[in-house]
Design a protein around this motif. Sequence first.
Motif, PDB file in Angstrom:
ATOM      1  N   VAL A 265      17.175  -3.947   1.335  1.00  0.00           N
ATOM      2  CA  VAL A 265      17.919  -2.846   1.960  1.00  0.00           C
ATOM      3  C   VAL A 265      16.995  -1.833   1.602  1.00  0.00           C
ATOM      4  N   ARG A 266      16.836  -1.495   0.459  1.00  0.00           N
ATOM      5  CA  ARG A 266      16.345  -0.238  -0.087  1.00  0.00           C
ATOM      6  C   ARG A 266      14.863  -0.140  -0.337  1.00  0.00           C
ATOM      7  N   ASP A 267      14.194  -1.233   0.040  1.00  0.00           N
ATOM      8  CA  ASP A 267      12.789  -1.163   0.004  1.00  0.00           C
ATOM      9  C   ASP A 267      12.134   0.168   0.472  1.00  0.00           C
ATOM     10  N   ARG A 268      11.071   0.674  -0.163  1.00  0.00           N
ATOM     11  CA  ARG A 268      10.508   2.033   0.384  1.00  0.00           C
ATOM     12  C   ARG A 268      11.773   3.103   0.247  1.00  0.00           C
ATOM     13  N   VAL A 269      12.545   3.157  -0.812  1.00  0.00           N
ATOM     14  CA  VAL A 269      13.364   3.960  -0.930  1.00  0.00           C
ATOM     15  C   VAL A 269      12.913   5.527  -0.902  1.00  0.00           C
ATOM     16  N   GLU A 270      11.735   5.597  -1.456  1.00  0.00           N
ATOM     17  CA  GLU A 270      11.151   6.963  -1.505  1.00  0.00           C
ATOM     18  C   GLU A 270      11.173   7.397  -0.002  1.00  0.00           C
ATOM     19  N   ASP A 271      10.704   6.741   0.885  1.00  0.00           N
ATOM     20  CA  ASP A 271      10.444   7.060   2.193  1.00  0.00           C
ATOM     21  C   ASP A 271      11.719   7.221   3.023  1.00  0.00           C
ATOM     22  N   LEU A 272      12.779   6.482   2.537  1.00  0.00           N
ATOM     23  CA  LEU A 272      14.113   6.626   3.111  1.00  0.00           C
ATOM     24  C   LEU A 272      14.736   8.019   2.825  1.00  0.00           C
ATOM     25  N   ILE A 273      14.324   8.547   1.483  1.00  0.00           N
ATOM     26  CA  ILE A 273      15.056   9.686   1.001  1.00  0.00           C
ATOM     27  C   ILE A 273      14.498  10.747   1.701  1.00  0.00           C
TER      28      ILE A 273
ATOM     29  N   THR B 265      19.198   3.591   6.662  1.00  0.00           N
ATOM     30  CA  THR B 265      19.666   2.811   5.823  1.00  0.00           C
ATOM     31  C   THR B 265      20.887   1.982   6.585  1.00  0.00           C
ATOM     32  N   ARG B 266      21.788   2.566   7.490  1.00  0.00           N
ATOM     33  CA  ARG B 266      22.927   1.627   7.995  1.00  0.00           C
ATOM     34  C   ARG B 266      22.527   0.675   8.822  1.00  0.00           C
ATOM     35  N   ARG B 267      21.259   1.360   9.582  1.00  0.00           N
ATOM     36  CA  ARG B 267      20.963   0.427  10.823  1.00  0.00           C
ATOM     37  C   ARG B 267      20.191  -0.914  10.125  1.00  0.00           C
ATOM     38  N   ARG B 268      19.717  -0.513   8.968  1.00  0.00           N
ATOM     39  CA  ARG B 268      18.818  -1.839   8.234  1.00  0.00           C
ATOM     40  C   ARG B 268      20.054  -2.752   7.795  1.00  0.00           C
ATOM     41  N   ILE B 269      20.959  -2.288   7.209  1.00  0.00           N
ATOM     42  CA  ILE B 269      21.769  -3.144   6.687  1.00  0.00           C
ATOM     43  C   ILE B 269      22.382  -3.899   7.876  1.00  0.00           C
ATOM     44  N   LYS B 270      22.708  -3.248   8.970  1.00  0.00           N
ATOM     45  CA  LYS B 270      23.200  -3.995  10.148  1.00  0.00           C
ATOM     46  C   LYS B 270      21.905  -5.007  10.868  1.00  0.00           C
ATOM     47  N   ARG B 271      20.833  -4.469  10.959  1.00  0.00           N
ATOM     48  CA  ARG B 271      19.886  -5.534  11.427  1.00  0.00           C
ATOM     49  C   ARG B 271      19.638  -6.804  10.558  1.00  0.00           C
ATOM     50  N   LEU B 272      19.459  -6.372   9.226  1.00  0.00           N
ATOM     51  CA  LEU B 272      19.136  -7.650   8.256  1.00  0.00           C
ATOM     52  C   LEU B 272      20.444  -8.488   8.141  1.00  0.00           C
ATOM     53  N   ALA B 273      21.511  -8.002   8.164  1.00  0.00           N
ATOM     54  CA  ALA B 273      22.843  -8.803   8.172  1.00  0.00           C
ATOM     55  C   ALA B 273      22.864  -9.705   9.277  1.00  0.00           C
ATOM     56  N   GLU B 274      22.678  -9.085  10.588  1.00  0.00           N
ATOM     57  CA  GLU B 274      22.746 -10.068  11.873  1.00  0.00           C
ATOM     58  C   GLU B 274      21.659 -11.121  11.614  1.00  0.00           C
ATOM     59  N   SER B 275      20.311 -10.564  11.191  1.00  0.00           N
ATOM     60  CA  SER B 275      19.116 -11.353  11.440  1.00  0.00           C
ATOM     61  C   SER B 275      19.319 -12.728  10.461  1.00  0.00           C
ATOM     62  N   LEU B 276      20.014 -12.551   9.322  1.00  0.00           N
ATOM     63  CA  LEU B 276      20.078 -13.650   8.390  1.00  0.00           C
ATOM     64  C   LEU B 276      21.425 -14.182   8.216  1.00  0.00           C
ATOM     65  N   GLU B 277      22.349 -13.554   9.282  1.00  0.00           N
ATOM     66  CA  GLU B 277      24.006 -14.414   9.242  1.00  0.00           C
ATOM     67  C   GLU B 277      24.432 -14.100   7.984  1.00  0.00           C
ATOM     68  N   VAL B 278      24.360 -13.077   7.537  1.00  0.00           N
ATOM     69  CA  VAL B 278      25.325 -12.397   6.174  1.00  0.00           C
ATOM     70  C   VAL B 278      26.307 -11.397   6.737  1.00  0.00           C
ATOM     71  N   ASP B 279      27.464 -11.438   6.151  1.00  0.00           N
ATOM     72  CA  ASP B 279      28.445 -10.530   6.130  1.00  0.00           C
ATOM     73  C   ASP B 279      27.970  -9.016   6.164  1.00  0.00           C
ATOM     74  N   ARG B 280      28.045  -8.155   6.808  1.00  0.00           N
ATOM     75  CA  ARG B 280      27.599  -6.682   6.850  1.00  0.00           C
ATOM     76  C   ARG B 280      28.285  -6.096   5.713  1.00  0.00           C
ATOM     77  N   GLU B 281      29.641  -6.075   5.591  1.00  0.00           N
ATOM     78  CA  GLU B 281      30.434  -5.486   4.534  1.00  0.00           C
ATOM     79  C   GLU B 281      29.723  -5.909   3.192  1.00  0.00           C
ATOM     80  N   ARG B 282      29.691  -7.468   2.935  1.00  0.00           N
ATOM     81  CA  ARG B 282      29.328  -7.937   1.882  1.00  0.00           C
ATOM     82  C   ARG B 282      27.969  -7.343   1.328  1.00  0.00           C
TER      83      ARG B 282
END
Length: 299
Positions: free
Chosen positions: A230-238, A247-264
Amino acid sequence: MAFEPPGRLVRALGETAPAGDDWLAGLPGAARRAVELRGLTVERVQVPGGRSSLVLLVRTADGTPAVLKLAPPRARPESERAALAHWAGRGAVRLLEESPVEGELLLEKLRPDVSVRSLPEARALLEAAGTLRRLWVEPPAGHPFETVAERTGRQAAAMRADAEADPALAPLVDAALAAREELLAAPPEEKLLHGTFRQSKVLAGDRVPWLAVGPDPVVGEPAFDLARLVRDRVEDLIAQLSGAATTRRRIKRLAESLEVDRERLRGWTLFRAVESGVRAGRVGRAGDAELLLEFAGWL
């Protein structure tokens, strides 16, 4: 040939070396012995290389390109060997040697200068996530691997000590530790995880396009593994005005694509970012600490 360790390796190991550790001093001799034992021809030392091992690009006696990796015990190379053997080339670099020599790994050669990180960000995340999914398998019976609870337990103790020494860290550390407690209270299925996965750990290969390298394997829930991505290329995100929203969109997208609970995933991302930031500050990498803790504040 001289086997001088790259500066990056010297600096990284110097940050964590216990008193009296002489692994780096003995590394040139150990590398020569490892090469001679296997009848290898050395092409070059990989530079800048990794932060926990010396990587030599070599050819075997029959001319096969390969990689010889030497790592100190604190980098847990035998755990890495066990994980690579279990994956057997599925999603990860393949072991070329069955008879182990402690701290030495002979691996198939990938393209060390071409990682997923070289791709545009959206494509890089897609390819990295696809590679990571292939690694999430059942651990072997009676496995030797550390669990997420054990690893984060050690980290949590160090974080508490740092927060006591620097009260400014306390709010983020408290939030991270609370997230960990909640996540460990009801863990989902347990899988064998890479443990230190990020875009730069996925290299171009010949038998498949992308393969993971350099695991620090651990057994636990997949969200723990995905959190580091999730935090890859953190310097670019900052640097982005919309970094928090991205970052919030990245969490949502990765959680959905890999079937992982978003809050976890959010919770483990918080814990791992705070742990990394506090540790960076502990060893004097103030710039990295500032970036990571600012990122953690968005979560």
